[in-house]
Design a protein around this motif. Sequence first.
Motif, PDB file in Angstrom:
ATOM      1  N   LEU A 132      33.642  43.341  44.659  1.00 26.71           N
ATOM      2  CA  LEU A 132      34.575  43.782  43.622  1.00 26.71           C
ATOM      3  C   LEU A 132      33.810  44.098  42.343  1.00 26.71           C
ATOM      4  O   LEU A 132      34.052  45.117  41.688  1.00 26.71           O
ATOM      5  CB  LEU A 132      35.630  42.703  43.352  1.00 26.71           C
ATOM      6  N   TYR A 278      23.354  31.304  46.188  1.00 25.66           N
ATOM      7  CA  TYR A 278      24.056  30.309  47.004  1.00 25.66           C
ATOM      8  C   TYR A 278      24.987  31.008  47.988  1.00 25.66           C
ATOM      9  O   TYR A 278      25.777  31.860  47.603  1.00 25.66           O
ATOM     10  CB  TYR A 278      24.842  29.329  46.118  1.00 25.66           C
ATOM     11  N   THR A 283      33.414  28.146  48.447  1.00 24.57           N
ATOM     12  CA  THR A 283      33.315  26.680  48.426  1.00 24.57           C
ATOM     13  C   THR A 283      32.196  26.305  47.478  1.00 24.57           C
ATOM     14  O   THR A 283      31.244  27.048  47.295  1.00 24.57           O
ATOM     15  CB  THR A 283      32.978  26.065  49.798  1.00 24.57           C
ATOM     16  N   ASP A 329      35.494  34.828  37.909  1.00 27.61           N
ATOM     17  CA  ASP A 329      35.749  33.461  38.349  1.00 27.61           C
ATOM     18  C   ASP A 329      35.152  32.477  37.328  1.00 27.61           C
ATOM     19  O   ASP A 329      34.727  32.872  36.244  1.00 27.61           O
ATOM     20  CB  ASP A 329      35.237  33.213  39.765  1.00 27.61           C
ATOM     21  N   ASN A 474      43.401  43.997  42.749  1.00 24.58           N
ATOM     22  CA  ASN A 474      42.079  44.556  43.033  1.00 24.58           C
ATOM     23  C   ASN A 474      42.149  46.010  43.485  1.00 24.58           C
ATOM     24  O   ASN A 474      43.202  46.513  43.867  1.00 24.58           O
ATOM     25  CB  ASN A 474      41.403  43.754  44.152  1.00 24.58           C
ATOM     26  N   ALA A 663      43.368  35.452  48.305  1.00 18.47           N
ATOM     27  CA  ALA A 663      43.823  35.862  46.974  1.00 18.47           C
ATOM     28  C   ALA A 663      44.233  37.331  46.965  1.00 18.47           C
ATOM     29  O   ALA A 663      45.302  37.689  46.463  1.00 18.47           O
ATOM     30  CB  ALA A 663      42.732  35.598  45.953  1.00 18.47           C
ATOM     31  N   SER A 664      43.380  38.178  47.495  1.00 18.33           N
ATOM     32  CA  SER A 664      43.732  39.594  47.552  1.00 18.33           C
ATOM     33  C   SER A 664      43.262  40.228  48.851  1.00 18.33           C
ATOM     34  O   SER A 664      44.035  40.758  49.629  1.00 18.33           O
ATOM     35  CB  SER A 664      43.089  40.340  46.368  1.00 18.33           C
TER      36      SER A 664
END
Length: 832
Positions: A132, A278, A283, A329, A474, A663-664
């Motif tokens: 995104l 990461y 998570t 985020d 989005n 979420a989307s």
Amino acid sequence: MDARYKSREIERRSLDVDGLKRSFLEWLVYSVGKDARAATRRDWFHTVALAVRDRLVDRWMDTTRTYYQQDAKRVYYLSLEFLIGRLLTNSLANLGITDQCRQALDRIGLNLDDVVEAEPDAALGNGGLGRLAACFLDSMASEALPGYGYGIRYEFGLFEQRFEHGWQVEYPEQWLQFGNPWEFPRPEVLYPVQFYGRVEEFRDSVGERAYRWVDAERVLAMAYDTPVVGYGGDTINTLRLWSARATRDFNFGHFNDGAYMKAVEQKVLTENLSRVLYPNDATEGGKELRLKQEYFFTSASLQDILRRYLQHHSNFDSLPDKAAIQLNDTHPAIGIAELMRLLVDQHGVVWDKAWDITRATFSYTNHTLLPEALEAWPVRMMERVLPRHMQIIYEINAKFLNRSKARAAGDNGRLSRLSLIDERGDRRVRMGNLAFLGSHKVNGVSALHTELMKQTVFADFHAEFPERINNKTNGITPRRWLHQANQPLAALITSRIGNGWIKDLSQISALAEKADDLVFREEFRRAKRKNKKRLAAYIARQTGVDVQVDSLFDVQVKRMHEYKRQLLNILQAIALYNEMRDNPTVSWVPVTKIFAGKAAPSYHMAKLIIKLINDVAKVVNHDPSVHDNLKIVLLPNYNVTAAEIIMPAADLSEQISTAGMEASGTGNMKLALNGALTIGTLDGANVEIREHVGDDNIFIFGLTAEEVNDLRASGGFNPREVIASNPSLKRALDMISTGVFSPDDPHRYHPILQALTDGGDHFLVTADFSDYCQAQQAAMDLYRDQEEWTRKAILNTANMGWFSSDRTIMEYATEIWDVHPVKPEHPAETET
Ligand code: B1H
């Protein structure tokens, strides 16, 4: 001036075939240092990339200079992930020189497609969130918005996935190992970032209490800039990525002790900070290095933003009028405490004023409601790593709770939920709460997700600040996901409605009236078939499996996660396999199930599901009794480049998450835009896709988010009963549990079966199974009628205009950022 040098100066700008060809030959020799006879494909890629880069530098500088001269309000998109993929095709297409480049290479005896293949993917992201951010960069540049991306220049992007005996194995992805021709290192753009140490209190010049952060360790953040080419090449923005460098003084201390090896070792350790991304999508591990990464890039970015601001201003009053900072985020949410620290401690702004400035500058996007993905850093860790920030967070919290206490009317439950500190168990800082409180706007990424934010995770904050939460569904860039990735369809569309859709995807609605045109349908099918042939060849190369081009390509490509329910899909595949074997005389619609996606390396259940898909595939693909009517493939190493091959070739798009959990989704948009019909739950943006493409052109099944919620709350859901009453589900599960797919280890899948039964089937796979199978049957039935299927596919493409990330980004620009398009001023080009 040396005549040869002078001619190269002119060549650098030339956009015609001859000029490009001469540039390539020059670059190969003088910059890559190779003779044409000895050059490898990679040498040619570097050559072409460098020559193309030349052609965007002037306009890049014009863009930057224009923003500077106009003191334009900029938007800064802070993200730990930018999944941009390859850049060569994208740069050529956005500059409009793909054909010229192809011809120039032809004349040298090279094929552009081969050269393109030598570029590694910039895999600086996990999945949807990172992609995104990349789509947003493309849209900001294409909409002429003064937008900057800020992130980390990871040396190791997302790991490379291979299958060994059907199991996922991770390999390091060293995308930079042969150099990166797109980036410009900026060794002079260097900011110190501190960790650890302690806070000292003192009295400032007017006798006020003040704080300084002392005895800290220092790391330097060095900038690398990548130009972001907008469509048409007029606006070229910047993606600035930070790399960790050890400070020199830090090393000298050790040299004086004579401990040379130790100093070098220390340097390597320090620079590990920006080494690796990461790999956990959605998570959070709670690892100290991750916290340090978050602070590292956020602090460097904020220092850079303030430096740029101070070129035109002498105080911070108008910072919110000149800078909008979007938090992708909570990963950069520490930026709220950092901006407070920079303003208060370093620039002497008084607290309340600094807080107003901070809130007016920041806004925050939430991308998930999954509890395990909500960042909460242990207070003890935060105190140690970022002692001054911990104080600032306490201060923000105290002031906030004091104010809301009056209104909370003694409701302590509510107060403790609003707190920035989770006091249950080991105390933690709730980064979502900090991001919410420190932002003037907070958004979700689809209508449903935003609604659920209000009802669940942020319910108390929503009551406190009812205007703050807003929705920004989005979108995806039509440049990469249709114009570039699907050239057969793009050419067909352009032949009918012109090429305005590339820049303004809403124009694609003009295709709707072609859905009833038999000739157009035939051509639409031909384009799809071409893409399917390309994917079939790719599948054969990657997996050795031959698939029928005319079978129904049923595609589920995304990260492996239990909530995304790849398990539901493979269970339906087993049921279908059984039906085909039971009824060999029926003329079945041939189906190819295509999966792709990585699992987080420590996510055992997701990795077990990968193994299951591979095991089932092996049995099904080798069973002659299904007569090739069913094939199952799991493609390794799903990434942006693989997606560009898969999306255009799909017939059916699997968007089957447990309602309320995705979420989307954005793959759902890429697939529908490329003419796939969606089979999906009413989750994320699927809800809005249904509204746009129409109920008749999508296969919706399963529990709604509300029903999921009620079912879980009632406690009455019994998966064993559901299984017992559905023979085809029971049979599929029995086959798994008796080792039909794993004769070498019959108990291998015990954890999966356990989760579906004793575990209570948290993701409601069994609950949705029967409805899902019916929807699959409806899809197969429709596929028999190719005319009808094509009509619906065209209507999907035609009705996806609203899902352009250009639409999304302009909504952010007007409703959150108050940032406006700025057309770069290009001085008349002088040829000297
Ligand atoms: C999404 C993440 C995410 N939501 C933590 N959350 C991460 C969270 O490394 N981490 O710690 C990484 C990623 N990613 C996705 O965002 C959603 O699941 C999708 O539904 C959504 O389409 C996408 C973009 O909004």
